[in-house]
Design an enzyme around this catalytic site. Sequence first.
Site, PDB file in Angstrom:
ATOM      1  N   CYS A  29       0.828  -1.216   0.000  1.00  0.00           N
ATOM      2  CA  CYS A  29       0.000   0.000   0.000  1.00  0.00           C
ATOM      3  C   CYS A  29       0.864   1.268   0.000  1.00  0.00           C
ATOM      4  O   CYS A  29       2.005   1.259   0.477  1.00  0.00           O
ATOM      5  CB  CYS A  29      -0.874   0.043   1.240  1.00  0.00           C
ATOM      6  SG  CYS A  29      -2.121  -1.238   1.315  1.00  0.00           S
TER       7      CYS A  29
ATOM      8  N   GLU B 185       0.662   3.865   1.872  1.00  0.00           N
ATOM      9  CA  GLU B 185       1.038   4.332   3.215  1.00  0.00           C
ATOM     10  C   GLU B 185       2.290   3.622   3.711  1.00  0.00           C
ATOM     11  O   GLU B 185       3.181   4.226   4.307  1.00  0.00           O
ATOM     12  CB  GLU B 185      -0.104   4.065   4.212  1.00  0.00           C
ATOM     13  CG  GLU B 185      -1.392   4.793   3.887  1.00  0.00           C
ATOM     14  CD  GLU B 185      -2.331   4.021   2.961  1.00  0.00           C
ATOM     15  OE1 GLU B 185      -1.842   3.276   2.074  1.00  0.00           O
ATOM     16  OE2 GLU B 185      -3.552   4.175   3.125  1.00  0.00           O
TER      17      GLU B 185
ATOM     18  N   CYS C 290      -5.856   0.824   5.237  1.00  0.00           N
ATOM     19  CA  CYS C 290      -6.242  -0.556   5.558  1.00  0.00           C
ATOM     20  C   CYS C 290      -5.683  -0.948   6.930  1.00  0.00           C
ATOM     21  O   CYS C 290      -4.854  -0.241   7.519  1.00  0.00           O
ATOM     22  CB  CYS C 290      -5.746  -1.508   4.471  1.00  0.00           C
ATOM     23  SG  CYS C 290      -3.996  -1.935   4.618  1.00  0.00           S
TER      24      CYS C 290
HETATM   25  N1  THU Z   1      -4.315   0.330  -1.090  1.00  0.00           N
HETATM   26  C1  THU Z   1      -3.476   1.273  -0.584  1.00  0.00           C
HETATM   27  O1  THU Z   1      -2.512   1.681  -1.220  1.00  0.00           O
HETATM   28  N2  THU Z   1      -3.739   1.745   0.674  1.00  0.00           N
HETATM   29  C2  THU Z   1      -4.766   1.319   1.465  1.00  0.00           C
HETATM   30  O2  THU Z   1      -4.845   1.680   2.628  1.00  0.00           O
HETATM   31  C3  THU Z   1      -5.791   0.445   0.894  1.00  0.00           C
HETATM   32  C4  THU Z   1      -5.459  -0.209  -0.391  1.00  0.00           C
HETATM   33  C5  THU Z   1      -4.026  -0.202  -2.422  1.00  0.00           C
HETATM   34  C6  THU Z   1      -3.611  -1.643  -2.451  1.00  0.00           C
HETATM   35  C7  THU Z   1      -4.025  -2.066  -3.834  1.00  0.00           C
HETATM   36  O3  THU Z   1      -2.995  -1.736  -4.739  1.00  0.00           O
HETATM   37  C8  THU Z   1      -5.223  -1.191  -4.150  1.00  0.00           C
HETATM   38  O4  THU Z   1      -5.187  -0.115  -3.222  1.00  0.00           O
HETATM   39  C9  THU Z   1      -6.560  -1.908  -4.035  1.00  0.00           C
HETATM   40  O5  THU Z   1      -6.721  -2.504  -2.808  1.00  0.00           O
END
Ligand code: THU
Length: 139
Positions: free
Chosen positions: A55, A57, A88
Site C-alpha cells: 500500500c 502508506e 487498511c
Molecule cells: N491500497 C493502498 O494503497 N492503501 C490502502 O490503505 C488500501 C489499499 C491499495 C492496495 C491495492 O494496490 C489497491 O489499493 C486496491 O486494494
Amino acid sequence: MNDAYDGLLDAARAARLNAHAPFSKFQVGAALETADGKVITGCNVENATYGLTVCAERVALLKAISEGQRGFVRIAIVTDTGQPTPPCGACRQLLWEFCGNLEVILGNLQAQTAQHWLKDLFPHPFDANSIGAVEPGAV
Ligand code: THU
C-alpha cells in the site's frame, strides 16, 4: 478543513500519479510529514501475485524509516473516490507502531477531505507495549 494540510495533500496527489496498479486500477498516494517538516511520499505498488502488493502508506513509511527519518506528525492519503478512503488494517498497524497517534488526513481528487486520529481508527492496538517493550511511536 485546515488549509495547512493543502501542501501535504498535494504531495499525496502527486505521489498517486506514480502508482503501479495495473490489477486493481485503484491508485493511492500518501505523504508522511515529520515533526521537522520533511515530507516523504509513497504510492501503491501492485504485484501479479496480488498478495505481495504494498500500500501507498507503507511505501511512504518504510521509505522514511530507511532514510533515517523518525518522529512523524501526520499522513495525507489521496484516492480517486467520492468519499476519501481510510488506510487498511495492515497500514494502521505499521503506522501505529512507528508513529503512535498520527494525524490522518484523507483526500480525493476534488477538495473533499476528512481528518482522523490514528488512535480512533486503530483502537485497542497490539504493539510493542503489549509485549513489554517500548511505547508506540518511540521505535
Ligand atoms: N491500497 C493502498 O494503497 N492503501 C490502502 O490503505 C488500501 C489499499 C491499495 C492496495 C491495492 O494496490 C489497491 O489499493 C486496491 O486494494
